[in-house]
Design a protein around this motif. Structure first.
Motif, PDB file in Angstrom:
ATOM      1  N   TYR A  94      38.477  36.958  27.588  1.00 46.22           N
ATOM      2  CA  TYR A  94      37.818  36.129  28.592  1.00 46.22           C
ATOM      3  C   TYR A  94      37.510  36.894  29.877  1.00 46.22           C
ATOM      4  O   TYR A  94      36.541  36.587  30.561  1.00 46.22           O
ATOM      5  CB  TYR A  94      38.620  34.857  28.858  1.00 46.22           C
ATOM      6  CG  TYR A  94      38.431  33.863  27.743  1.00 46.22           C
ATOM      7  CD1 TYR A  94      37.227  33.195  27.609  1.00 46.22           C
ATOM      8  CD2 TYR A  94      39.427  33.634  26.805  1.00 46.22           C
ATOM      9  CE1 TYR A  94      37.017  32.308  26.568  1.00 46.22           C
ATOM     10  CE2 TYR A  94      39.235  32.737  25.770  1.00 46.22           C
ATOM     11  CZ  TYR A  94      38.029  32.077  25.660  1.00 46.22           C
ATOM     12  OH  TYR A  94      37.819  31.206  24.635  1.00 46.22           O
TER      13      TYR A  94
ATOM     14  N   THR B  97      36.498  40.005  29.852  1.00 48.32           N
ATOM     15  CA  THR B  97      35.270  40.692  29.475  1.00 48.32           C
ATOM     16  C   THR B  97      34.078  39.741  29.513  1.00 48.32           C
ATOM     17  O   THR B  97      33.012  40.086  30.033  1.00 48.32           O
ATOM     18  CB  THR B  97      35.408  41.298  28.065  1.00 48.32           C
ATOM     19  OG1 THR B  97      36.546  42.157  28.045  1.00 48.32           O
ATOM     20  CG2 THR B  97      34.171  42.078  27.675  1.00 48.32           C
ATOM     21  N   LYS B  98      34.240  38.547  28.990  1.00 52.70           N
ATOM     22  CA  LYS B  98      33.171  37.539  29.036  1.00 52.70           C
ATOM     23  C   LYS B  98      32.804  37.235  30.477  1.00 52.70           C
ATOM     24  O   LYS B  98      31.626  37.103  30.812  1.00 52.70           O
ATOM     25  CB  LYS B  98      33.614  36.246  28.346  1.00 52.70           C
ATOM     26  CG  LYS B  98      33.698  36.340  26.877  1.00 52.70           C
ATOM     27  CD  LYS B  98      32.327  36.133  26.312  1.00 52.70           C
ATOM     28  CE  LYS B  98      32.445  35.898  24.823  1.00 52.70           C
ATOM     29  NZ  LYS B  98      31.150  35.858  24.204  1.00 52.70           N
ATOM     30  N   TRP B  99      33.784  37.086  31.336  1.00 50.68           N
ATOM     31  CA  TRP B  99      33.549  36.748  32.739  1.00 50.68           C
ATOM     32  C   TRP B  99      32.778  37.868  33.438  1.00 50.68           C
ATOM     33  O   TRP B  99      31.847  37.618  34.184  1.00 50.68           O
ATOM     34  CB  TRP B  99      34.882  36.490  33.424  1.00 50.68           C
ATOM     35  CG  TRP B  99      34.780  36.330  34.900  1.00 50.68           C
ATOM     36  CD1 TRP B  99      34.199  35.302  35.583  1.00 50.68           C
ATOM     37  CD2 TRP B  99      35.274  37.224  35.892  1.00 50.68           C
ATOM     38  NE1 TRP B  99      34.306  35.505  36.925  1.00 50.68           N
ATOM     39  CE2 TRP B  99      34.961  36.681  37.145  1.00 50.68           C
ATOM     40  CE3 TRP B  99      35.951  38.442  35.830  1.00 50.68           C
ATOM     41  CZ2 TRP B  99      35.304  37.325  38.326  1.00 50.68           C
ATOM     42  CZ3 TRP B  99      36.288  39.062  37.010  1.00 50.68           C
ATOM     43  CH2 TRP B  99      35.963  38.502  38.239  1.00 50.68           C
ATOM     44  N   LYS B 100      33.159  39.115  33.175  1.00 48.60           N
ATOM     45  CA  LYS B 100      32.486  40.237  33.829  1.00 48.60           C
ATOM     46  C   LYS B 100      31.046  40.393  33.365  1.00 48.60           C
ATOM     47  O   LYS B 100      30.163  40.720  34.156  1.00 48.60           O
ATOM     48  CB  LYS B 100      33.251  41.538  33.590  1.00 48.60           C
ATOM     49  CG  LYS B 100      34.500  41.643  34.428  1.00 48.60           C
ATOM     50  CD  LYS B 100      35.161  42.981  34.239  1.00 48.60           C
ATOM     51  CE  LYS B 100      36.390  43.095  35.120  1.00 48.60           C
ATOM     52  NZ  LYS B 100      37.042  44.393  34.969  1.00 48.60           N
ATOM     53  N   THR B 101      30.777  40.188  32.106  1.00 49.67           N
ATOM     54  CA  THR B 101      29.409  40.344  31.614  1.00 49.67           C
ATOM     55  C   THR B 101      28.514  39.203  32.068  1.00 49.67           C
ATOM     56  O   THR B 101      27.331  39.407  32.315  1.00 49.67           O
ATOM     57  CB  THR B 101      29.366  40.437  30.082  1.00 49.67           C
ATOM     58  OG1 THR B 101      29.970  39.285  29.529  1.00 49.67           O
ATOM     59  CG2 THR B 101      30.050  41.698  29.603  1.00 49.67           C
ATOM     60  N   SER B 102      29.035  38.016  32.199  1.00 52.61           N
ATOM     61  CA  SER B 102      28.201  36.889  32.611  1.00 52.61           C
ATOM     62  C   SER B 102      28.026  36.824  34.123  1.00 52.61           C
ATOM     63  O   SER B 102      27.161  36.105  34.606  1.00 52.61           O
ATOM     64  CB  SER B 102      28.799  35.574  32.112  1.00 52.61           C
ATOM     65  OG  SER B 102      30.020  35.311  32.771  1.00 52.61           O
ATOM     66  N   ALA B 103      28.792  37.580  34.889  1.00 55.56           N
ATOM     67  CA  ALA B 103      28.710  37.522  36.345  1.00 55.56           C
ATOM     68  C   ALA B 103      27.527  38.323  36.889  1.00 55.56           C
ATOM     69  O   ALA B 103      27.137  38.137  38.028  1.00 55.56           O
ATOM     70  CB  ALA B 103      30.004  38.040  36.963  1.00 55.56           C
ATOM     71  N   SER B 104      26.951  39.184  36.083  1.00 55.72           N
ATOM     72  CA  SER B 104      25.848  40.007  36.577  1.00 55.72           C
ATOM     73  C   SER B 104      24.513  39.324  36.291  1.00 55.72           C
ATOM     74  O   SER B 104      24.391  38.503  35.397  1.00 55.72           O
ATOM     75  CB  SER B 104      25.893  41.387  35.929  1.00 55.72           C
ATOM     76  OG  SER B 104      25.716  41.264  34.542  1.00 55.72           O
TER      77      SER B 104
ATOM     78  N   ASP C 189      16.493  37.312  34.661  1.00 53.70           N
ATOM     79  CA  ASP C 189      16.734  36.611  35.925  1.00 53.70           C
ATOM     80  C   ASP C 189      16.008  37.295  37.076  1.00 53.70           C
ATOM     81  O   ASP C 189      15.449  36.623  37.947  1.00 53.70           O
ATOM     82  CB  ASP C 189      18.231  36.545  36.233  1.00 53.70           C
ATOM     83  CG  ASP C 189      18.992  35.661  35.264  1.00 53.70           C
ATOM     84  OD1 ASP C 189      18.356  34.793  34.633  1.00 53.70           O
ATOM     85  OD2 ASP C 189      20.218  35.843  35.144  1.00 53.70           O
TER      86      ASP C 189
ATOM     87  N   THR D  24      20.757  39.230  34.961  1.00 57.20           N
ATOM     88  CA  THR D  24      20.064  39.882  33.861  1.00 57.20           C
ATOM     89  C   THR D  24      18.660  40.299  34.293  1.00 57.20           C
ATOM     90  O   THR D  24      18.167  39.883  35.344  1.00 57.20           O
ATOM     91  CB  THR D  24      19.956  38.937  32.649  1.00 57.20           C
ATOM     92  OG1 THR D  24      19.140  37.816  33.018  1.00 57.20           O
ATOM     93  CG2 THR D  24      21.333  38.465  32.193  1.00 57.20           C
TER      94      THR D  24
END
Length: 98
Positions: A21, A23-30, A35, A32
């Motif tokens: 989780y 790792t999931k949090w870090k990848t979704s925080a940036s 975007d 794209t």
């Protein structure tokens, strides 16, 4: 045997879930690339709408001398400076991406 499963759950499964989780949090925080493109399109749309609003206000003001625009300050230098900074940042980002 039950003690083994408890120890495995504590030392293997729990850290795996936590790291998963994180790792999931870090990848979704940036943000794209999609975007960024959407933000640039929205910025350009807002600029065009602002220019149209200026045109409409000038036309109405020329027809009706009592008309007072809803904006407090027309073509404010503070706003223009912020827009220039934003455009400069966007140009630098495009230059570095190529």
């Amino acid at each position: 045997m039950e003690g083994f499963f408890a120890i495995a759950a504590i030392f293997i499964a729990l850290p795996w879930i936590i790291f998963h989780y994180i790792t999931k949090w870090k990848t979704s925080a940036s943000i794209t690339q999609d975007d960024e493109v959407l933000l640039e399109e929205l910025y350009n749309l807002a600029k065009r709408l602002d220019e149209r609003m200026d045109t409409v206000e000038r036309l109405v003001a020329s027809d009706n001398p009592d008309f007072r625009p809803a904006r407090l300050v027309h073509d404010s230098e503070i706003d223009n400076q912020q827009l220039r900074e934003l455009e400069q940042m966007m140009a630098e980002k495009k230059g570095s991406a190529r």
